[in-house]
Design a protein around this motif. Structure first.
Motif, PDB file in Angstrom:
ATOM      1  N   MET A  22       8.461   5.834  -3.835  1.00 33.95           N
ATOM      2  CA  MET A  22       7.464   6.089  -4.802  1.00 33.95           C
ATOM      3  C   MET A  22       7.217   7.251  -5.377  1.00 33.95           C
ATOM      4  N   GLY A  23       6.999   8.409  -4.879  1.00 31.59           N
ATOM      5  CA  GLY A  23       7.044   9.911  -5.994  1.00 31.59           C
ATOM      6  C   GLY A  23       7.865   9.944  -7.121  1.00 31.59           C
ATOM      7  N   TRP A  24       9.187   9.489  -6.264  1.00 30.31           N
ATOM      8  CA  TRP A  24      10.190   9.506  -7.608  1.00 30.31           C
ATOM      9  C   TRP A  24      10.305   8.330  -8.520  1.00 30.31           C
ATOM     10  N   ILE A  25       9.503   7.175  -8.659  1.00 29.30           N
ATOM     11  CA  ILE A  25       9.724   6.662  -9.982  1.00 29.30           C
ATOM     12  C   ILE A  25       8.429   6.896 -10.853  1.00 29.30           C
ATOM     13  N   SER A  26       7.230   7.225  -9.654  1.00 27.95           N
ATOM     14  CA  SER A  26       5.876   7.088 -10.603  1.00 27.95           C
ATOM     15  C   SER A  26       6.249   7.892 -11.728  1.00 27.95           C
ATOM     16  N   VAL A  27       4.891   6.959 -12.728  1.00 27.63           N
ATOM     17  CA  VAL A  27       4.804   8.280 -13.887  1.00 27.63           C
ATOM     18  C   VAL A  27       3.916   9.055 -13.645  1.00 27.63           C
ATOM     19  N   VAL A  28       3.597   9.836 -14.210  1.00 24.30           N
ATOM     20  CA  VAL A  28       3.554  10.990 -13.654  1.00 24.30           C
ATOM     21  C   VAL A  28       2.036  10.931 -14.835  1.00 24.30           C
ATOM     22  N   GLN A  29       0.680  11.019 -14.734  1.00 32.84           N
ATOM     23  CA  GLN A  29      -0.242  10.472 -15.555  1.00 32.84           C
ATOM     24  C   GLN A  29      -1.321  11.440 -15.483  1.00 32.84           C
ATOM     25  N   ARG A  30      -1.766  12.295 -16.810  1.00 37.66           N
ATOM     26  CA  ARG A  30      -1.645  13.538 -17.551  1.00 37.66           C
ATOM     27  C   ARG A  30      -3.421  12.925 -16.947  1.00 37.66           C
ATOM     28  N   GLY A  31      -3.366  12.171 -17.078  1.00 37.06           N
ATOM     29  CA  GLY A  31      -4.936  11.341 -17.102  1.00 37.06           C
ATOM     30  C   GLY A  31      -6.259  12.404 -16.524  1.00 37.06           C
ATOM     31  N   GLY A  69      -1.321   4.990  12.321  1.00 36.51           N
ATOM     32  CA  GLY A  69      -2.007   4.601  10.851  1.00 36.51           C
ATOM     33  C   GLY A  69      -1.990   6.367  10.062  1.00 36.51           C
ATOM     34  N   LEU A  70      -3.026   7.827  10.531  1.00 35.65           N
ATOM     35  CA  LEU A  70      -3.124   8.402  10.660  1.00 35.65           C
ATOM     36  C   LEU A  70      -1.406   9.345  10.055  1.00 35.65           C
ATOM     37  N   ILE A  71      -0.655   8.608  11.649  1.00 31.58           N
ATOM     38  CA  ILE A  71       1.003   9.575  11.419  1.00 31.58           C
ATOM     39  C   ILE A  71       1.526   9.153  10.096  1.00 31.58           C
ATOM     40  N   MET A  72       1.562   7.677   9.819  1.00 30.78           N
ATOM     41  CA  MET A  72       2.726   7.599   9.071  1.00 30.78           C
ATOM     42  C   MET A  72       2.659   6.886   7.283  1.00 30.78           C
ATOM     43  N   PHE A  73       0.587   7.657   7.394  1.00 28.68           N
ATOM     44  CA  PHE A  73       0.212   8.301   5.917  1.00 28.68           C
ATOM     45  C   PHE A  73       0.958   9.673   5.791  1.00 28.68           C
ATOM     46  N   ALA A  74       0.175  10.392   6.766  1.00 25.12           N
ATOM     47  CA  ALA A  74       0.898  11.461   6.644  1.00 25.12           C
ATOM     48  C   ALA A  74       2.167  11.253   5.738  1.00 25.12           C
ATOM     49  N   CYS A  75       2.814  11.191   6.402  1.00 28.79           N
ATOM     50  CA  CYS A  75       5.065  10.935   6.528  1.00 28.79           C
ATOM     51  C   CYS A  75       4.884  10.568   4.550  1.00 28.79           C
ATOM     52  N   TYR A  76       3.490   9.558   4.422  1.00 29.65           N
ATOM     53  CA  TYR A  76       4.515   8.714   3.639  1.00 29.65           C
ATOM     54  C   TYR A  76       3.701   9.991   1.746  1.00 29.65           C
ATOM     55  N   LEU A  77       2.227  10.434   2.575  1.00 28.52           N
ATOM     56  CA  LEU A  77       1.981  11.644   1.398  1.00 28.52           C
ATOM     57  C   LEU A  77       3.351  12.429   0.814  1.00 28.52           C
ATOM     58  N   VAL A  78       3.810  13.260   2.392  1.00 25.45           N
ATOM     59  CA  VAL A  78       4.923  14.257   2.378  1.00 25.45           C
ATOM     60  C   VAL A  78       5.983  13.340   1.628  1.00 25.45           C
ATOM     61  N   GLY A  79       6.531  12.110   2.005  1.00 27.74           N
ATOM     62  CA  GLY A  79       7.863  12.221   1.131  1.00 27.74           C
ATOM     63  C   GLY A  79       7.634  11.779  -0.397  1.00 27.74           C
ATOM     64  N   CYS A  80       5.670  11.415  -1.156  1.00 28.21           N
ATOM     65  CA  CYS A  80       4.893  11.018  -2.439  1.00 28.21           C
ATOM     66  C   CYS A  80       5.998  12.754  -2.746  1.00 28.21           C
ATOM     67  N   THR A  81       5.410  13.243  -2.507  1.00 32.35           N
ATOM     68  CA  THR A  81       4.891  15.235  -3.035  1.00 32.35           C
ATOM     69  C   THR A  81       6.295  15.671  -3.160  1.00 32.35           C
TER      70      THR A  81
END
Length: 98
Positions: A22-31, A69-81
């Motif tokens: 998701m971090g790779w395919i997301s378009v960076v929004q400058r809004g 859920g918190l651990i999975m959310f943290a892993c997701y955010l690290v992956g997005c970053t």
């Protein structure tokens, strides 16, 4: 906590890889993004959930789900970053070459 990580390692790696994609395919929004008030409320919500998890206020199955859920959310955010950072590196490198 180590039991939670070792038992659900596949799910945690999956959430990390999903965040990477998701971090790779997301378009960076400058809004405008979110307002400062909304960002503060979200930060307070996350801090409250982490505090509830650390103090074991939520017992039993729901506490287990909260921790997971918190651990999975943290892993997701690290992956997005990481995914967004890698994409930025690739795009900036190809822009310099052209």
């Amino acid at each position: 906590m180590p039991y939670l990580v070792s038992f659900h390692l596949g799910w945690l790696v999956g959430s990390l890889l999903l965040g990477l994609a998701m971090g790779w395919i997301s378009v960076v929004q400058r809004g405008n993004g979110t307002s400062k008030v909304t960002a503060r409320w979200l930060a307070v919500l996350v801090a409250g959930l982490v505090a509830a998890s650390l103090t074991h206020v939520v017992p039993g199955r729901f506490g287990y789900w909260l921790d997971l859920g918190l651990i999975m959310f943290a892993c997701y955010l690290v992956g997005c970053t990481i995914g967004a950072w890698l994409r930025d590196r690739v795009v900036s490198r190809s822009a310099r070459a052209a």
